[in-house]
Design a protein around this motif. Sequence first.
Motif, PDB file in Angstrom:
ATOM      1  N   VAL A 139       5.608 -24.798  72.318  1.00  0.00           N
ATOM      2  CA  VAL A 139       5.515 -24.421  70.806  1.00  0.00           C
ATOM      3  C   VAL A 139       6.765 -23.752  70.166  1.00  0.00           C
ATOM      4  O   VAL A 139       6.973 -22.735  70.918  1.00  0.00           O
ATOM      5  CB  VAL A 139       4.172 -23.920  70.448  1.00  0.00           C
ATOM      6  CG1 VAL A 139       4.133 -23.786  68.949  1.00  0.00           C
ATOM      7  CG2 VAL A 139       2.865 -24.719  70.766  1.00  0.00           C
ATOM      8  N   GLN A 140       7.659 -24.538  69.738  1.00  0.00           N
ATOM      9  CA  GLN A 140       8.726 -23.831  68.843  1.00  0.00           C
ATOM     10  C   GLN A 140       8.519 -23.682  67.707  1.00  0.00           C
ATOM     11  O   GLN A 140       8.556 -24.445  66.856  1.00  0.00           O
ATOM     12  CB  GLN A 140      10.048 -24.825  69.161  1.00  0.00           C
ATOM     13  CG  GLN A 140      11.358 -24.308  68.711  1.00  0.00           C
ATOM     14  CD  GLN A 140      11.830 -23.115  69.887  1.00  0.00           C
ATOM     15  OE1 GLN A 140      12.061 -23.549  71.130  1.00  0.00           O
ATOM     16  NE2 GLN A 140      12.328 -22.234  69.150  1.00  0.00           N
ATOM     17  N   LEU A 141       8.646 -22.105  67.091  1.00  0.00           N
ATOM     18  CA  LEU A 141       8.611 -21.811  65.889  1.00  0.00           C
ATOM     19  C   LEU A 141       9.616 -21.020  65.199  1.00  0.00           C
ATOM     20  O   LEU A 141       9.549 -19.802  65.881  1.00  0.00           O
ATOM     21  CB  LEU A 141       7.208 -21.265  65.502  1.00  0.00           C
ATOM     22  CG  LEU A 141       5.999 -22.059  65.651  1.00  0.00           C
ATOM     23  CD1 LEU A 141       4.510 -21.200  65.877  1.00  0.00           C
ATOM     24  CD2 LEU A 141       5.752 -23.275  64.589  1.00  0.00           C
ATOM     25  N   VAL A 179       0.884 -32.380  67.702  1.00  0.00           N
ATOM     26  CA  VAL A 179       0.920 -32.870  66.218  1.00  0.00           C
ATOM     27  C   VAL A 179       0.915 -31.479  65.521  1.00  0.00           C
ATOM     28  O   VAL A 179       1.762 -31.427  64.440  1.00  0.00           O
ATOM     29  CB  VAL A 179      -0.286 -33.849  65.954  1.00  0.00           C
ATOM     30  CG1 VAL A 179      -0.306 -33.913  64.259  1.00  0.00           C
ATOM     31  CG2 VAL A 179      -0.136 -35.232  66.467  1.00  0.00           C
ATOM     32  N   LYS A 180      -0.130 -30.793  65.637  1.00  0.00           N
ATOM     33  CA  LYS A 180       0.016 -29.458  64.901  1.00  0.00           C
ATOM     34  C   LYS A 180       1.207 -28.469  64.823  1.00  0.00           C
ATOM     35  O   LYS A 180       1.679 -28.306  63.998  1.00  0.00           O
ATOM     36  CB  LYS A 180      -1.215 -28.490  65.201  1.00  0.00           C
ATOM     37  CG  LYS A 180      -1.296 -27.371  64.333  1.00  0.00           C
ATOM     38  CD  LYS A 180      -2.471 -26.887  63.778  1.00  0.00           C
ATOM     39  CE  LYS A 180      -2.486 -25.573  62.894  1.00  0.00           C
ATOM     40  NZ  LYS A 180      -3.732 -24.761  62.993  1.00  0.00           N
ATOM     41  N   SER A 198       5.996 -26.561  62.335  1.00  0.00           N
ATOM     42  CA  SER A 198       7.506 -26.321  62.428  1.00  0.00           C
ATOM     43  C   SER A 198       8.372 -27.023  61.452  1.00  0.00           C
ATOM     44  O   SER A 198       9.107 -26.593  60.867  1.00  0.00           O
ATOM     45  CB  SER A 198       8.007 -26.370  63.937  1.00  0.00           C
ATOM     46  OG  SER A 198       7.834 -27.840  64.091  1.00  0.00           O
ATOM     47  N   ARG A 199       7.874 -28.339  61.260  1.00  0.00           N
ATOM     48  CA  ARG A 199       8.627 -29.132  60.167  1.00  0.00           C
ATOM     49  C   ARG A 199       8.433 -28.305  58.640  1.00  0.00           C
ATOM     50  O   ARG A 199       9.140 -28.557  57.821  1.00  0.00           O
ATOM     51  CB  ARG A 199       8.126 -30.252  60.018  1.00  0.00           C
ATOM     52  CG  ARG A 199       8.670 -30.992  61.298  1.00  0.00           C
ATOM     53  CD  ARG A 199       8.752 -32.718  60.501  1.00  0.00           C
ATOM     54  NE  ARG A 199       8.937 -33.709  61.674  1.00  0.00           N
ATOM     55  CZ  ARG A 199       9.039 -34.984  61.306  1.00  0.00           C
ATOM     56  NH1 ARG A 199       9.106 -35.435  60.230  1.00  0.00           N
ATOM     57  NH2 ARG A 199       8.904 -35.633  62.631  1.00  0.00           N
ATOM     58  N   ASP A 257       5.523 -27.636  52.095  1.00  0.00           N
ATOM     59  CA  ASP A 257       4.189 -28.011  51.783  1.00  0.00           C
ATOM     60  C   ASP A 257       3.641 -29.060  52.670  1.00  0.00           C
ATOM     61  O   ASP A 257       2.531 -29.703  52.540  1.00  0.00           O
ATOM     62  CB  ASP A 257       3.605 -28.318  50.334  1.00  0.00           C
ATOM     63  CG  ASP A 257       3.778 -27.125  49.258  1.00  0.00           C
ATOM     64  OD1 ASP A 257       3.887 -25.986  49.694  1.00  0.00           O
ATOM     65  OD2 ASP A 257       4.253 -27.332  48.233  1.00  0.00           O
ATOM     66  N   LEU A 258       4.209 -29.290  53.768  1.00  0.00           N
ATOM     67  CA  LEU A 258       4.084 -30.482  54.685  1.00  0.00           C
ATOM     68  C   LEU A 258       2.720 -30.170  55.272  1.00  0.00           C
ATOM     69  O   LEU A 258       1.786 -30.697  55.674  1.00  0.00           O
ATOM     70  CB  LEU A 258       4.937 -30.705  55.757  1.00  0.00           C
ATOM     71  CG  LEU A 258       4.735 -31.946  56.785  1.00  0.00           C
ATOM     72  CD1 LEU A 258       4.487 -33.175  56.261  1.00  0.00           C
ATOM     73  CD2 LEU A 258       5.489 -31.717  58.056  1.00  0.00           C
TER      74      LEU A 258
END
Length: 358
Positions: A5-7, A226-227, A232-233, A239-240
Amino acid sequence: STLTVQLGERSYPIHIGRGLLHRAGELLKERGITQKSPLLIVSDQNVAALYLATLESNLQESGYKTVSFVVKPGETSKSIAVFEQVITAAIKGGLDRHSAVIALGGGVVGDLAGFVAASYMRGVKFVQIPTTILAHDSSVGGKVGINHPLAKNMIGALHQPELVLYDVDTLSTLPPREVSAGLAEMIKHGLIWDADFAQWCRDHAADLLALDAQALEYGLEKGCSVKAEVVSRDERENDLRAILNLGHTIGHAIEAIAGYGEFLHGEAISIGMVGSALLGVKLGADTSVVKETRDMLSSLRLPTSLPVQLNTDRLLDAMMHDKKFKEGSITFIVPRSIGRVEVVKDISVSDIRQVIEQ
Ligand code: ADP
Ligand code: ZN
């Protein structure tokens, strides 16, 4: 398998597979968690009875000192009083700035232990060992916290885990209702983002319900990714992240008016996702969206309509108290088709009434 997971700048691994509880020490070491400082394991009575001894002895064999704190199962443990007890256990156990707090359990334990990790000595490392399917959702995004007597999840923080160990073997003891409820959140990730994944959940419903390890591994990995993609987007596309709330406006209202515990979270959002599909059709989506959504959810043994005993006025009232409600209209996540949703900002109360009375 391992998902990264890249944040922003940070990233952490989610290991998903069988037998991971027996490799916990090795995987913690690999992530650089020191053996010089004690670890605090937080669990609940049900999970501790099944898996705590295994985890403790594995960590001790790897040279870690551990302290454990076991809470009562259920939402009531996400309280200020229990939070204080866990902090007390951390202090008495000699945890220092280099220690890690480990959550062994479902969403409740994850939220509580995560908040302890976020606040103890201004923040220590956090390791998540989820033992429910539902908890795949909270293993990405970093939201941790506890409840205030006046409002759920009112006290919290954003605190990303150092790593997540998802041992699918531990899911074998989940009660069937908890299994279905967890799968609701899994298929939600398909319904908002990936039609093929939603269809895959439908096609593998029997394997998932039977807790087939391979099916679970794939489904959890896909759900988490998906989460992670959406979260991250969200930093770029405003608000995505809201799309993750598909089914939740109605779902939260159901949970609130039925009395917490009457409906599991996954059951309530399942009904909510059908409501959103009905709304979607009202706003122009093909009618097949409702039928398909219902079919997918019922294949996972989830409820797809409001039980008659729920009063629709009270339900609407509960929705209006939701923070997303503003002056006679409400923001809703509405399907356009399976796998594609839209954030609609001005749904009128009368439209919602029609849908929930349908
Ligand atoms: P979530 O919010 O992830 O559904 P909870 O922490 O509310 O998780 O857990 C739901 C219930 O399932 C609790 O009673 C908990 O003790 C129990 N539980 C969690 N994991 C397991 C497991 N692997 N086996 C059996 N029971 C479990
Ligand atoms: Zn949810």
